[in-house]
Design a protein around this motif. Structure first.
Motif, mmCIF file in Angstrom:
data_model
loop_
_atom_site.group_PDB
_atom_site.id
_atom_site.type_symbol
_atom_site.label_atom_id
_atom_site.label_comp_id
_atom_site.label_asym_id
_atom_site.label_seq_id
_atom_site.Cartn_x
_atom_site.Cartn_y
_atom_site.Cartn_z
ATOM 1 N N MET A 170 0.827 -1.208 0.000
ATOM 2 C CA MET A 170 0.000 0.000 0.000
ATOM 3 C C MET A 170 0.861 1.257 0.000
ATOM 4 O O MET A 170 0.562 2.225 -0.722
ATOM 5 C CB MET A 170 -0.946 0.000 1.201
ATOM 6 N N GLU A 171 1.913 1.268 0.777
ATOM 7 C CA GLU A 171 2.764 2.466 0.859
ATOM 8 C C GLU A 171 3.506 2.710 -0.455
ATOM 9 O O GLU A 171 3.679 3.863 -0.874
ATOM 10 C CB GLU A 171 3.751 2.328 2.011
ATOM 11 N N GLU A 172 3.940 1.659 -1.126
ATOM 12 C CA GLU A 172 4.613 1.816 -2.423
ATOM 13 C C GLU A 172 3.659 2.402 -3.453
ATOM 14 O O GLU A 172 4.028 3.276 -4.239
ATOM 15 C CB GLU A 172 5.157 0.469 -2.893
ATOM 16 N N MET A 173 2.423 1.909 -3.467
ATOM 17 C CA MET A 173 1.430 2.426 -4.409
ATOM 18 C C MET A 173 1.134 3.898 -4.125
ATOM 19 O O MET A 173 1.024 4.712 -5.048
ATOM 20 C CB MET A 173 0.152 1.593 -4.328
ATOM 21 N N LEU A 174 1.017 4.252 -2.838
ATOM 22 C CA LEU A 174 0.733 5.633 -2.459
ATOM 23 C C LEU A 174 1.903 6.557 -2.826
ATOM 24 O O LEU A 174 1.688 7.686 -3.289
ATOM 25 C CB LEU A 174 0.464 5.700 -0.958
ATOM 26 N N LYS A 175 3.106 6.071 -2.667
ATOM 27 C CA LYS A 175 4.286 6.866 -3.005
ATOM 28 C C LYS A 175 4.361 7.123 -4.508
ATOM 29 O O LYS A 175 4.731 8.215 -4.952
ATOM 30 C CB LYS A 175 5.549 6.145 -2.534
ATOM 31 N N GLU A 176 3.973 6.121 -5.308
ATOM 32 C CA GLU A 176 4.025 6.236 -6.762
ATOM 33 C C GLU A 176 2.915 7.140 -7.304
ATOM 34 O O GLU A 176 3.086 7.819 -8.316
ATOM 35 C CB GLU A 176 3.907 4.857 -7.404
ATOM 36 N N GLN A 177 1.736 7.149 -6.645
ATOM 37 C CA GLN A 177 0.580 7.894 -7.157
ATOM 38 C C GLN A 177 -0.049 8.723 -6.031
ATOM 39 O O GLN A 177 -1.202 8.494 -5.655
ATOM 40 C CB GLN A 177 -0.452 6.935 -7.742
ATOM 41 N N PRO A 178 0.671 9.711 -5.515
ATOM 42 C CA PRO A 178 0.189 10.454 -4.341
ATOM 43 C C PRO A 178 -1.013 11.351 -4.609
ATOM 44 O O PRO A 178 -1.663 11.806 -3.654
ATOM 45 C CB PRO A 178 1.408 11.283 -3.933
ATOM 46 N N ASP A 179 -1.316 11.624 -5.880
ATOM 47 C CA ASP A 179 -2.444 12.501 -6.206
ATOM 48 C C ASP A 179 -3.626 11.756 -6.831
ATOM 49 O O ASP A 179 -4.594 12.385 -7.271
ATOM 50 C CB ASP A 179 -1.979 13.602 -7.172
ATOM 51 N N ASN A 180 -3.545 10.446 -6.882
ATOM 52 C CA ASN A 180 -4.615 9.634 -7.462
ATOM 53 C C ASN A 180 -5.687 9.424 -6.400
ATOM 54 O O ASN A 180 -5.448 8.754 -5.387
ATOM 55 C CB ASN A 180 -4.041 8.300 -7.942
ATOM 56 N N ASP A 181 -6.882 10.001 -6.608
ATOM 57 C CA ASP A 181 -7.920 9.925 -5.569
ATOM 58 C C ASP A 181 -8.353 8.490 -5.287
ATOM 59 O O ASP A 181 -8.701 8.156 -4.149
ATOM 60 C CB ASP A 181 -9.118 10.797 -5.939
ATOM 61 N N ALA A 182 -8.310 7.616 -6.311
ATOM 62 C CA ALA A 182 -8.686 6.212 -6.098
ATOM 63 C C ALA A 182 -7.660 5.506 -5.217
ATOM 64 O O ALA A 182 -8.016 4.733 -4.312
ATOM 65 C CB ALA A 182 -8.831 5.489 -7.431
ATOM 66 N N VAL A 183 -6.382 5.770 -5.473
ATOM 67 C CA VAL A 183 -5.319 5.191 -4.650
ATOM 68 C C VAL A 183 -5.430 5.705 -3.218
ATOM 69 O O VAL A 183 -5.332 4.942 -2.247
ATOM 70 C CB VAL A 183 -3.928 5.532 -5.242
ATOM 71 N N LEU A 184 -5.660 6.997 -3.068
ATOM 72 C CA LEU A 184 -5.801 7.592 -1.736
ATOM 73 C C LEU A 184 -6.974 6.980 -0.978
ATOM 74 O O LEU A 184 -6.857 6.632 0.201
ATOM 75 C CB LEU A 184 -5.977 9.107 -1.858
ATOM 76 N N PHE A 185 -8.113 6.843 -1.678
ATOM 77 C CA PHE A 185 -9.300 6.305 -1.010
ATOM 78 C C PHE A 185 -9.060 4.864 -0.564
ATOM 79 O O PHE A 185 -9.382 4.494 0.571
ATOM 80 C CB PHE A 185 -10.511 6.383 -1.939
#
Length: 346
Positions: A240-255
């Motif tokens: 989860m942290e790797e995905m968030l680091k790669e796409q910090p502005d993606n609202d779907a990833v954030l949610f």
């Protein structure tokens, strides 16, 4: 057909004079004459009685098309928490008929399922209220506890009652019958993961990931949850942290990341990321899911004041972005009730 002409047609069919119809309604014959000549319209309160006299539904009085009636059924269920018994029976009868019409069959199936769920949900709320009262009177008895497990989705200790094997069987069959559709795989994965059936989930995830329609965010999210199902929290966090680091502005990833941390009871972090997800969502109107999650977490944490303030934001969203109003939509009514409940707990 105009309402006045329809009343005249139905009156003729019933073999009644204007005076006889007026007598049954307790009004003057001149009023019926005005209806039939389009000089006036019957009061809306008289329509149910008119329909009863002619042995038709209220919809029949207006000669609505099947599509209009289907829309009316859906809209009314959206707007009302409880349908009167006669309205429920009217909707049920019409939808049962439409199940035999190839053109409307799919919509009728969806709406009759919604109709039965609507009635079930109404009854469940009543059952929950009385079950809770019974439990309060006898807190050391469990006669009604099983009812709350069904109506309010309370946790069930017994594995044989709590496992999701029937859901797994249904969605596995659905995925096998529709191998190119993504949603059956996702529902299957949800239920396998809930039961910690990680090995099976891994196999189905591989099939899901091979689909063109598969959501790329969910491919990685499911890997994290399968790791959790194996009780490997470190590996799950890393995904989860790797995905968030790669796409910090993606609202779907954030949610989805917020969902993940909420499910682990890491509430402060979950609130922070839910707020980021809501702010990053550029679509209008926005959904209320992130804010509802924030409100739930604040209540879990005992901070009912901030939970109530979050419902102010939800109400504002519904009224200003969705243009919904309390008098016509249950979502606004429900949000205001939640806010009042939370304020009463402060």
């Amino acid at each position: 057909m105009e309402l006045g002409k329809k009343i005249r047609q139905l009156r003729f069919k019933a073999g009644m004079t204007q005076e006889q119809l007026a007598g049954k309604l307790g009004i003057g014959a001149q009023a019926v004459s005005k209806w039939e000549n389009a000089a006036a319209m019957p009061d809306i309160a008289i329509l149910p009685e008119l329909a009863e006299i002619f042995g038709v539904t209220i919809d029949d009085l207006f000669d609505l098309t099947a599509e209009q009636r289907l829309n009316r059924i859906e809209n009314r269920m959206d707007a009302e928490e409880e349908l009167p018994a006669d309205v429920f029976q009217e909707f049920e009868s019409f939808l049962q008929t439409e199940l035999n019409d190839a053109k409307n069959q799919k919509r009728a199936e969806e709406l009759i399922a919604y109709l039965y769920w609507h009635r079930m949900n109404t009854m469940a709320k009543k059952a929950s209220r009385y079950a809770k009262e019974a439990i309060r009177r006898s807190p050391n008895e469990k006669n009604c506890q099983w009812i709350l497990s069904q109506t309010d989705h309370h946790a069930v200790w017994d594995w044989n009652m709590a496992n999701h094997s029937r859901a797994v069987n249904f969605y596995r069959e659905l995925a096998e019958a529709n191998p190119e559709e993504a949603l059956p795989y996702m529902y299957l994965l949800d239920n396998l993961i809930a039961d910690h059936r990680a090995e099976e989930a891994e196999k189905w995830l591989e099939r899901f990931c091979a689909l063109e329609k598969a959501n790329p965010v969910m491919k990685r999210v499911y890997r994290a949850y399968i790791a959790l199902a194996r009780f490997d929290e470190t590996a799950a966090d890393q995904i989860m942290e790797e995905m968030l680091k790669e796409q910090p502005d993606n609202d779907a990833v954030l949610f989805e990341t917020a969902q993940y941390y909420a499910s682990k009871a890491d509430y402060e972090k979950a609130i922070h990321i839910y707020e980021q997800a809501f702010a990053a969502d550029k679509k209008r109107p926005r959904f209320q899911d992130a804010l509802m999650a924030v409100a739930d977490i604040y209540e879990i944490m005992g901070d009912c004041a901030n939970a109530a303030k979050t419902y102010d934001r939800i109400i504002n969203l519904l009224e200003n972005e969705w243009a919904l109003r309390e008098e016509t939509d249950t979502a606004v009514t429900a949000a205001k009730k939640e806010k009042a409940r939370l304020l009463a707990m402060i």
